[in-house]
Design a protein around this motif. Structure first.
Motif, PDB file in Angstrom:
ATOM      1  N   ARG A   1       7.760   3.080  -8.317  1.00 14.31           N
ATOM      2  CA  ARG A   1       7.543   4.252  -7.461  1.00 14.31           C
ATOM      3  C   ARG A   1       6.352   4.040  -6.532  1.00 14.31           C
ATOM      4  N   ALA A   2       6.527   4.498  -5.306  1.00  9.12           N
ATOM      5  CA  ALA A   2       5.444   4.391  -4.326  1.00  9.12           C
ATOM      6  C   ALA A   2       4.204   5.129  -4.830  1.00  9.12           C
ATOM      7  N   SER A   3       4.424   6.207  -5.597  1.00  4.78           N
ATOM      8  CA  SER A   3       3.276   6.984  -6.083  1.00  4.78           C
ATOM      9  C   SER A   3       2.428   6.155  -7.049  1.00  4.78           C
ATOM     10  N   ASP A   4       3.052   5.198  -7.749  1.00  6.01           N
ATOM     11  CA  ASP A   4       2.274   4.319  -8.631  1.00  6.01           C
ATOM     12  C   ASP A   4       1.406   3.367  -7.809  1.00  6.01           C
ATOM     13  N   ASP A   5       1.957   2.872  -6.702  1.00  5.44           N
ATOM     14  CA  ASP A   5       1.170   2.004  -5.821  1.00  5.44           C
ATOM     15  C   ASP A   5      -0.006   2.765  -5.227  1.00  5.44           C
ATOM     16  N   GLU A   6       0.266   4.031  -4.851  1.00  2.28           N
ATOM     17  CA  GLU A   6      -0.815   4.854  -4.285  1.00  2.28           C
ATOM     18  C   GLU A   6      -1.897   5.114  -5.324  1.00  2.28           C
ATOM     19  N   ALA A   7      -1.464   5.391  -6.562  1.00  5.12           N
ATOM     20  CA  ALA A   7      -2.433   5.638  -7.637  1.00  5.12           C
ATOM     21  C   ALA A   7      -3.295   4.406  -7.866  1.00  5.12           C
TER      22      ALA A   7
ATOM     23  N   ASP B   1      -3.564   2.762 -14.192  1.00  8.19           N
ATOM     24  CA  ASP B   1      -3.016   2.668 -12.829  1.00  8.19           C
ATOM     25  C   ASP B   1      -2.759   1.215 -12.432  1.00  8.19           C
TER      26      ASP B   1
ATOM     27  N   THR C   1       1.074  -1.331 -12.018  1.00  5.07           N
ATOM     28  CA  THR C   1       1.512  -2.082 -10.831  1.00  5.07           C
ATOM     29  C   THR C   1       1.261  -3.583 -10.946  1.00  5.07           C
TER      30      THR C   1
ATOM     31  N   SER D   1      -3.906   2.028  -5.631  1.00  3.02           N
ATOM     32  CA  SER D   1      -4.695   1.681  -4.451  1.00  3.02           C
ATOM     33  C   SER D   1      -5.918   2.576  -4.300  1.00  3.02           C
ATOM     34  N   ARG D   2      -5.909   3.755  -4.941  1.00  2.00           N
ATOM     35  CA  ARG D   2      -7.075   4.633  -4.789  1.00  2.00           C
ATOM     36  C   ARG D   2      -8.326   4.032  -5.413  1.00  2.00           C
TER      37      ARG D   2
END
Lengths: 88, 155
Positions: free
Chosen positions: B140-146, B115, B119, B148-149
């Motif tokens: 992809r924003a979903s990569d940033d979210e992944a 993850d 990024t 950031s978790r």
């Protein structure tokens, strides 16, 4: 800043738009930060303007570390501009 | 042992696995992630992709991510190998192995490594479509979210 040039690197679509992978530049002393540098570089050619038009969608590194628009520059720095990374 | 490599050539997952565990009897679990070139992007068939990177920065960025994983979990070793250059369908892109005494740190560290790598490591993918056109892959924003978790401030 005027005597020792900066090395500027461009990657991915920024390289394609500027037509350059690397260039040496000697900006005036008023160029102190990454944000200043972007504005100054934009005036160099239409390709530079196209590559650097959207400051929010480009990322930057100074001497191989991620940097922010307010990061200060010093003579001899290697500054890289690139899109958000997409490895993995 | 931490192993970080950036290379054009393919990697041998079995050989990397063996290198990570050679002579060790303290390892109880190994997480493994392999990223490969998929045949379609957004419904459009792709023929190949080219990975560009920033050589002077890539190795260091990956080493930093690996060091962060070792700081967060009690790992007994990890391996991160990322390829660059032109890759065809089905080819390996990236390998992450993380070894620990127990499964949870091994699995968590593996997820964290891939993850954060997605990024934080300076790689860019350009897809070649079957019709001859090419396009740079957008982040992809979903990569940033992944990423950031996992918390913490990347880089």
């Amino acid at each position: 800043m005027t005597t020792v040039p900066l090395t500027i690197l461009y990657f991915a679509w920024l390289r394609e738009r500027t037509g350059l992978a690397e260039e040496k530049v000697s900006p005036p002393e008023t160029v102190r930060t990454i944000a200043d540098l972007i504005i100054w570089l934009t005036a160099r050619s239409p390709g530079h303007a196209a590559a650097l038009a959207h400051m929010k969608t480009i990322r930057c590194a100074v001497n191989q570390d991620f940097a922010a628009p307010d990061t200060s520059l010093k003579p001899g720095d290697e500054v890289a501009f690139f899109p958000p990374v997409t490895g993995g | 042992m931490t192993q970080v490599r950036v290379q054009i050539e393919d990697f041998d997952i079995g050989a990397e696995f063996a290198a990570l565990t050679a002579g060790r009897t303290d390892i109880g679990g190994i997480g493994c992630f392999v990223g490969t070139v998929r045949a379609a992007a957004g419904g459009k068939p792709i023929a190949a992709m080219t990975l560009e990177h920033y050589p002077a920065m890539t190795q260091r960025a990956l080493e930093r991510i690996a060091a962060e994983a070792e700081r967060r979990w009690s790992l007994l070793g990890c391996t991160v190998i990322h390829r660059h250059g032109r890759l065809c369908l089905g080819e390996n892109i990236v390998l992450v192995l993380a070894a620990s005494a127990h499964r949870q740190p091994a699995l968590d560290a593996t997820g964290f490594l891939i993850d954060w790598l997605k990024t934080q490591a300076p790689f860019w993918k350009r897809e070649e479509f079957s019709d001859g056109t090419t396009t740079w892959v957008e982040a992809r924003a979903s990569d940033d979210e992944a990423a950031s978790r996992w918390g913490g401030a990347p880089a």
